[in-house]
Design a protein around this motif. Structure first.
Motif, PDB file in Angstrom:
ATOM      1  N   ASP A 152      97.857-137.877  11.051  1.00 51.78           N
ATOM      2  CA  ASP A 152      99.100-137.538  11.755  1.00 51.78           C
ATOM      3  C   ASP A 152     100.268-137.385  10.792  1.00 51.78           C
ATOM      4  OD1 ASP A 152      97.708-137.699  14.077  1.00 51.78           O
ATOM      5  OD2 ASP A 152      99.049-139.155  15.052  1.00 51.78           O
ATOM      6  N   ASN A 153     100.278-138.205   9.723  1.00 52.89           N
ATOM      7  CA  ASN A 153     101.453-138.215   8.840  1.00 52.89           C
ATOM      8  C   ASN A 153     101.296-137.284   7.649  1.00 52.89           C
ATOM      9  OD1 ASN A 153      99.563-139.631   7.391  1.00 52.89           O
ATOM     10  ND2 ASN A 153     100.970-141.218   6.702  1.00 52.89           N
ATOM     11  N   MET A 154     100.349-136.330   7.711  1.00 57.37           N
ATOM     12  CA  MET A 154     100.184-135.409   6.586  1.00 57.37           C
ATOM     13  C   MET A 154     101.101-134.199   6.751  1.00 57.37           C
ATOM     14  SD  MET A 154      96.783-133.676   4.973  1.00 57.37           S
ATOM     15  CE  MET A 154      96.548-134.724   3.546  1.00 57.37           C
ATOM     16  N   LEU A 155     101.866-133.920   5.703  1.00 55.89           N
ATOM     17  CA  LEU A 155     102.737-132.748   5.729  1.00 55.89           C
ATOM     18  C   LEU A 155     101.913-131.487   5.496  1.00 55.89           C
ATOM     19  CD1 LEU A 155     105.654-134.157   3.577  1.00 55.89           C
ATOM     20  CD2 LEU A 155     105.807-133.482   5.989  1.00 55.89           C
ATOM     21  N   ASP A 165     101.113-130.799   1.850  1.00 54.54           N
ATOM     22  CA  ASP A 165     100.047-131.629   1.285  1.00 54.54           C
ATOM     23  C   ASP A 165      98.686-131.156   1.784  1.00 54.54           C
ATOM     24  OD1 ASP A 165     101.839-133.178  -0.154  1.00 54.54           O
ATOM     25  OD2 ASP A 165     102.179-134.539   1.526  1.00 54.54           O
ATOM     26  N   LEU A 192     109.456-124.121   6.394  1.00 60.17           N
ATOM     27  CA  LEU A 192     109.323-124.997   5.242  1.00 60.17           C
ATOM     28  C   LEU A 192     108.135-125.938   5.433  1.00 60.17           C
ATOM     29  CD1 LEU A 192     113.129-125.811   4.933  1.00 60.17           C
ATOM     30  CD2 LEU A 192     111.793-124.216   3.538  1.00 60.17           C
ATOM     31  N   LEU A 198     108.618-129.873   5.421  1.00 59.20           N
ATOM     32  CA  LEU A 198     109.218-130.585   6.553  1.00 59.20           C
ATOM     33  C   LEU A 198     108.374-130.441   7.808  1.00 59.20           C
ATOM     34  CD1 LEU A 198     113.036-129.730   6.198  1.00 59.20           C
ATOM     35  CD2 LEU A 198     111.796-131.721   5.360  1.00 59.20           C
ATOM     36  N   LEU A 245     104.796-131.050   9.849  1.00 62.00           N
ATOM     37  CA  LEU A 245     103.557-131.827   9.872  1.00 62.00           C
ATOM     38  C   LEU A 245     102.379-130.879  10.061  1.00 62.00           C
ATOM     39  CD1 LEU A 245     104.732-134.835  12.069  1.00 62.00           C
ATOM     40  CD2 LEU A 245     104.239-134.864   9.610  1.00 62.00           C
ATOM     41  N   ALA A 250      99.596-131.326  11.486  1.00 62.15           N
ATOM     42  CA  ALA A 250      99.018-131.375  12.830  1.00 62.15           C
ATOM     43  C   ALA A 250      99.815-130.537  13.834  1.00 62.15           C
ATOM     44  CB  ALA A 250      98.943-132.824  13.310  1.00 62.15           C
ATOM     45  N   SER A 251     101.081-130.256  13.527  1.00 52.71           N
ATOM     46  CA  SER A 251     101.871-129.454  14.464  1.00 52.71           C
ATOM     47  C   SER A 251     101.514-127.972  14.360  1.00 52.71           C
ATOM     48  CB  SER A 251     103.370-129.666  14.220  1.00 52.71           C
ATOM     49  OG  SER A 251     103.745-129.066  13.005  1.00 52.71           O
TER      50      SER A 251
END
Lengths: 323, 157
Positions: free
Chosen positions: B21-24, B27, B60, B63, B65, B67-68
């Motif tokens: 969930d917290n992967m940009l 990355d 960008l 900024l 995520l 998963a989005s």
């Protein structure tokens, strides 16, 4: 590779689900475009355990003309959508101009009306990396005890820097808020505190769902801002003006500022400006007591005071002459 | 750590990845998909070096995520060349010297690609506006604008 702190993302489809999700998770934050919040998460300023991503909540993404001539703008409308909207551009130029001057097109593609109104306050001692802040013993707004902007004081002087708030306030904007206790609305100008560390009067779990503005009929309006990088920056000072002209006089004027104080300031005592021919010096003479930038940016407060007055003077003259 | 399956179309290929969930997005692109053309510049959404196209629009990736991006089309600079041949925009950057040290170039190209798809013949001020969030630390902006102008013209490169 830089990892973000661990968090879980929840994706509700309705406002009701979003509010329920917030209540169901400890230490949650709402996130829409994320252009403000993600930067602060990356810098370790905030570390929520759960992000409630309201990007999929369709019911807050519309711009609707109201029966009485006003407009209802969903909090999830993006800044690019707002700037490009025909009715906004035609009747509310100040709002379209403010939206167009937020950051860069890549930000405006995802940044929302609600996010810009709830933008965190900014300060050169706050919007920094973790190692920068820790070497300065943090600050009053974040983990520390002293406001480095005014070390002898007891409050935080971070500046509110959203461009949309003043432009909406000159059209008497009301905000609609949903939360655990239902729906409420209040004037946008009453949503803010004069406190950089707690500038929003939102209760825990509340989210902005819409902004309602009055008819722009008869008003001439605009927005102007000064910034370090013309293509992208937050305002060092920003001013929105809406006025009505009658011959050589003003029949009404509303002026609001951003980037200068810890909250967007609606200029008071403008009634006197309606007496006699329009005098722009009488307008700028109202600023010194109400528009009070502190040393929270690399540019000194004196410069921001001057630039606020000069922007106001030029914008008021232009709008008056065009009327 | 909370993970979920991410289905997306990356440079024209459908794929499925297990993503935290917290992967940009940046990355994910660099470390999971091994597409290192997208660059991390400023760490805070201020420089545009990480610009990619999401459903055809420049955004960008530092900024966003990962998963989005479920169900979306993500395009990076690696997706521009077709069959080993650089795109017209990439060739224009090459011919008109729109790239100096090269670090901002992938972001510049993706921001310009997004512009040219919706506005194939932009004025210079429209190009400046569209690239307004992209910093070139070599300050080679004149050549960058010339490169976009050349790509948009019908002239042979």
């Amino acid at each position: 590779m830089e990892y973000l702190p661990d968090f879980k993302v929840v994706r509700p489809a309705t406002v009701q689900q979003a509010v329920a999700a917030y209540a169901a998770h400890a230490d949650a934050r709402y996130i829409a475009g994320g252009t403000d919040l993600m930067v602060n998460v990356r810098r370790g300023i905030v570390a929520p355990q759960t992000l409630i991503d309201i990007g999929g909540v369709a019911e807050i993404t519309a711009i609707d003309a109201q029966q009485n001539g006003g407009v209802r703008i969903g909090a999830g409308v993006t800044l690019n959508e707002l700037a490009a909207h025909g009715l906004i551009a035609k009747e509310y130029p100040a709002i379209a101009e403010a939206a167009r001057q937020v950051a860069a097109p890549t930000h405006r593609q995802v940044a929302t009306v609600g996010g810009n109104l709830c933008l965190d306050t900014r300060c050169l001692y706050y919007n920094q990396s973790e190692w920068w802040r820790v070497s300065n013993n943090y600050c009053l707004k974040n983990k520390g005890e002293v406001c480095h902007v005014a070390p002898s004081g007891s409050r935080c002087f971070a500046a509110f820097s959203g461009d949309l708030a003043p432009a909406l306030m000159v059209f008497d904007a009301e905000v609609e808020i949903s939360g655990p206790n239902g729906v409420r609305s209040l004037p946008l100008s009453e949503m803010y505190n004069d406190d950089g560390a707690a500038h929003l009067k939102l209760e825990k779990g509340e989210m902005l769902t819409a902004v309602i503005i009055k008819s722009g009929d008869g008003w001439r309006s605009g927005y102007a801002k000064a910034r370090v990088r013309g293509s992208i920056d937050f305002p060092l000072a920003g001013v929105a003006i809406a006025l009505k002209r009658q011959g050589d006089r003003l029949s009404d004027i509303r002026v609001a500022f951003t980037g200068t104080n810890s909250y967007p300031v609606m200029l008071r005592k403008t009634e006197g400006l309606l007496q006699g021919p329009f005098d722009v010096d009488a307008l700028t003479a109202l600023l010194p007591k109400q528009i009070t930038p502190m040393p929270s940016t690399f540019y000194p407060p004196g410069y921001r005071r001057k630039v606020a007055a000069n922007l106001t003077r030029a914008l008021a003259r232009r709008l008056f002459e065009e009327s | 750590m909370s993970k979920s399956m991410l289905r997306l179309n990356l440079n024209g290929q459908n794929g499925e990845y297990a993503v935290a969930d917290n992967m940009l997005l940046i990355d994910f692109l660099r470390e999971v998909a091994h597409l290192t053309g997208t660059k991390m510049g400023c760490d805070g959404g201020e420089c545009g070096a990480c610009t990619v196209l999401i459903d055809g629009r420049p955004q960008l990736s530092c900024l966003t995520l990962a998963a989005s991006c479920a169900g979306r089309h993500v395009e990076t600079v690696e997706g521009c060349a077709q069959g080993g041949r650089l795109s017209r925009l990439q060739r224009a950057f090459n011919e008109k010297l729109g790239s100096q040290c090269g670090y901002c170039t992938p972001g510049m190209i993706m921001a310009a690609e997004g512009l040219l798809r919706t506005n194939p013949h932009p004025t210079d001020s429209e190009t400046q506006e569209a690239l307004g969030g992209n910093i070139c630390r070599c300050t080679g902006y004149v050549k960058i604008i010339e490169s976009v102008r050349a790509a948009a013209s019908g002239e042979p490169l």
